[in-house]
Design an enzyme around this catalytic site. Structure first.
Site, PDB file in Angstrom:
ATOM      1  CD  GLN A 288       2.608  -9.656   1.780  1.00  0.00           C
ATOM      2  OE1 GLN A 288       2.253 -11.034   2.245  1.00  0.00           O
ATOM      3  NE2 GLN A 288       2.562  -8.891   2.573  1.00  0.00           N
ATOM      4  CD  GLU A 289       1.742  -6.596  -5.186  1.00  0.00           C
ATOM      5  OE1 GLU A 289       0.887  -5.742  -4.923  1.00  0.00           O
ATOM      6  OE2 GLU A 289       2.862  -6.539  -5.230  1.00  0.00           O
ATOM      7  CB  SER A 290      -4.657  -8.335  -4.400  1.00  0.00           C
ATOM      8  OG  SER A 290      -4.855 -10.013  -4.622  1.00  0.00           O
TER       9      SER A 290
END
Length: 647
Positions: free
Chosen positions: A495-497
């Site tokens: 989800q972050e990167s």
């Protein structure tokens, strides 16, 4: 002995990529930034020379595009039309046409504007208002009604809209009541610049007092305290309503005390709707009471949604159901509201109607789709041996010009332009081509495009492409070292990167787990990381180890993965404040997070966890158990020491 299929794919992709680059690839990588700078300087001679050298290369359109888009007012109509004709099947043509239309509209070149506007695929607000101007000029009988809808929507509007609105006000097509309706919406959204511009269309005797507006915005409590009782003018009443809404954001109880001064009427009920909305977003226990005071006041979509959410936290399923029924039909059809409507129906004894809604949801592979399937007791598990593209499939998608341009741009670090080309390339693709394009992106080292493209398939899926497991050794080691769930760590990274090791946000968060510089510096001292430098954050093993350690500390502080995940996005203090005094069902906590970004983030992370848990362990997970029950505020003192040590 034949080569393994994976090796054949890799060799094929590399060969095709080499063919598209040709011998000039290295020169292009060195030249392109300089060519762009020349375009910004309007050095037409240098740009045209570069354009000739780029002939036949996938990036051939870019030198001339940069020149024309940077200086659209300087270009001749012939130059613009030549580019739009030659490169019609590119996103650059759409982008350039948009810039040209703004120049044409500002200049009042309506004949050319009308011709080019017909070819535009997607308007923006400024061009839409120029189009209104053009239609007004030729007496289009339908334009007044369409422009009035735009006026009443009260969204932030560009200067190009002002002549349109002024003309319609002068003709009486926009009334004084319409103008006040727009003003109220703008003030409620705190869009003061547009409110001031709207003020000019009111009769002079009704216009807002600029000093009072500034006071109401900066010090709503002080403004309200200075207001005298008695009959108020329309402008002062509107400012009082605005100030009450502003005050309700931080002090809803104080705002509620001020409503009585408005008198018993529509203004008072509108103000109660504002107070109730702000109170619901701050999880105030009196939010539903104040919604009742709003009575028949028209509520916005956001206000209605938060009425339903406040009712969820209060366990008032009758009001949950009633609020969802008030949502616009297209909103009520969203998966979240279908799920909560089904839950409300079940609580009200309507089991069959509830099950019918859940069955419609259970086929979706989303947060609420999975929860719906579990409510019904049905089991679906992903097939990790999904459809794989063959060599012919890869060759077919690699022949798409926009896809070749996208990969070339990714290769040289022009990620914004590459993303635009990629989206253009895959528009309208069917499942087989989407999965082939996803594989091409993966092999080219662009995992975020691989994941996002695989996510778009409708019937033919490859869940291993959607939920990949790169850097397995580093993720597993870090999760084991800090006692965390490996599936949760993969879910956060996804989800972050999207597994882009060099990812960097606008605010400076870096790497796979998107660590902020100050947080990373603190973590480096705790672990410790020897000879730490911020450049190390793009190293997957370092970033994962540091991010996992930080998450473990947040989890130790907050005591529940849902809270820790919300905190990873919005900060530990907010995640802590969003709890109830008593334990709360995890799904209700998630749905009532007041930040849209964080609410969607937590839903997506735990959907990821559900998939990754199955992929990594083979176990059939339960999303309901994964989100669990969020503890109440009662255990705060035990975690105080941990919280105090966090950055």
């Amino acid at each position: 002995m034949p080569l393994p299929v994976t090796i054949i794919r890799i060799v094929t992709i590399l060969a095709l990529a080499a063919a598209t680059r040709g011998l000039a690839a290295a020169a292009i990588e060195q030249e392109l930034p300089a060519v762009r700078e020349a375009a910004l300087r309007a050095d037409a001679k240098a740009v045209e020379a570069a354009h000739a050298r780029f002939a036949g290369h996938p990036l051939e359109p870019y030198p001339r595009y940069w020149l024309l888009s940077a200086h659209p007012a300087r270009a001749s109509h012939e130059e613009m039309r030549a580019f739009l004709s030659r490169y019609a099947d590119t996103p650059l043509a759409e982008s350039l046409r948009r810039e040209w239309l703004k120049v044409l509209g500002a200049a009042g070149a309506w004949e050319t504007f009308r011709a080019e506007h017909r070819a535009l695929q997607a308007d923006d607000a400024e061009i839409a208002c120029y189009a209104f101007q053009e239609r007004l000029g030729r007496g289009d009988p339908e334009v007044a009604a369409e422009a009035r809808v735009s006026f009443l929507a009260a969204r932030e509007t560009p200067a190009a809209c002002e002549p349109v609105f002024a003309a319609l006000v002068a003709k009486g097509a926009i009334t004084e009541g319409d103008t006040w309706a727009r003003m109220r919406k703008l003030l409620a959204a705190n869009q003061l610049r547009d409110a001031r511009r709207t003020d000019q269309w009111l009769p002079k005797r009704q216009r807002l007092n600029e000093k009072l507006l500034e006071r109401a915005a900066a010090d709503p409590a002080g403004f309200l305290a200075r207001q005298k009782s008695g009959v108020l003018t329309r402008s002062v009443r509107e400012l009082a309503v605005y100030a009450i809404g502003r005050l309700a954001r931080t002090r809803p109880d104080d705002a509620a005390e001020r409503v009585a001064r408005l008198g018993d009427g529509a203004d008072e009920r509108y103000a109660w709707g504002q107070i109730a909305w702000q109170a619901a977003m701050s999880h105030h226990p009196r939010a539903l009471e104040w919604y009742a005071h709003a009575a028949d006041a028209p509520l916005t979509e956001a206000q209605i949604a938060w009425q339903a959410r406040a009712a969820m936290r209060a366990g008032n399923w009758k009001e949950v159901f009633a609020a969802i029924r008030k949502l616009p039909p297209e909103v009520a059809r969203e998966s979240s509201w279908r799920y909560w409507r089904a839950r409300a129906l079940r609580s009200l004894g309507e089991s069959e109607a509830s099950a019918a809604l859940l069955r419609g949801l259970a086929g979706e592979r989303s947060f609420y789709g999975i929860l719906a399937a579990e409510e019904l007791g049905t089991v679906w598990l992903p097939d990790w041996n999904g459809w794989k593209p063959q060599q012919a499939d890869l060759e077919r998608v690699m022949a798409v010009p926009a896809l070749r341009r996208a990969l070339a741009l990714y290769r040289i670090g022009y990620e914004g332009e590459a993303l635009r080309e990629w989206i253009w390339a895959i528009r309208g693709m069917e499942d087989r081509d989407l999965l082939a394009a996803a594989e091409a992106a993966r092999l080219a080292g662009v995992p975020d495009r691989a994941i996002n493209t695989a996510n778009r398939t409708v019937q033919l899926h490859d869940f291993s492409q959607r939920f990949p497991t790169p850097h397995r050794e580093a993720v597993s080691a870090a999760a084991t070292q800090w006692g965390l769930d490996e599936a949760l760590m993969y879910s956060l990274i996804r989800q972050e990167s999207r597994f882009m090791a060099h990812a960097r946000s606008r605010v400076g968060a870096t790497g796979l787990m998107q660590l902020m510089p100050a947080t990373a510096k603190w973590v480096a001292r705790q672990i410790p990381v020897e000879a730490y430098r911020k450049e190390m954050l793009v190293e997957p093993s370092v970033n994962v180890r540091m991010g996992t350690y930080y998450f473990s500390r947040v989890l130790a502080d907050l005591g529940h993965p849902i809270l820790a995940t919300a905190a990873y996005n919005a900060g530990p203090g907010r995640a802590r404040r969003w709890r109830e005094a008593q334990p709360l069902e995890g799904a209700i906590y998630v749905e009532t997070i007041p930040f849209n970004e964080t609410r969607d983030y937590v839903k997506q992370v735990f959907t990821n966890v559900w998939f990754y848990r199955h992929r990594l362990t083979g176990e059939a997970p339960s999303l309901r158990q994964l989100v669990g029950t969020v503890p109440g505020r009662n255990g705060d003192s035990a975690a105080a020491a941990v919280a105090a040590s966090l950055p």
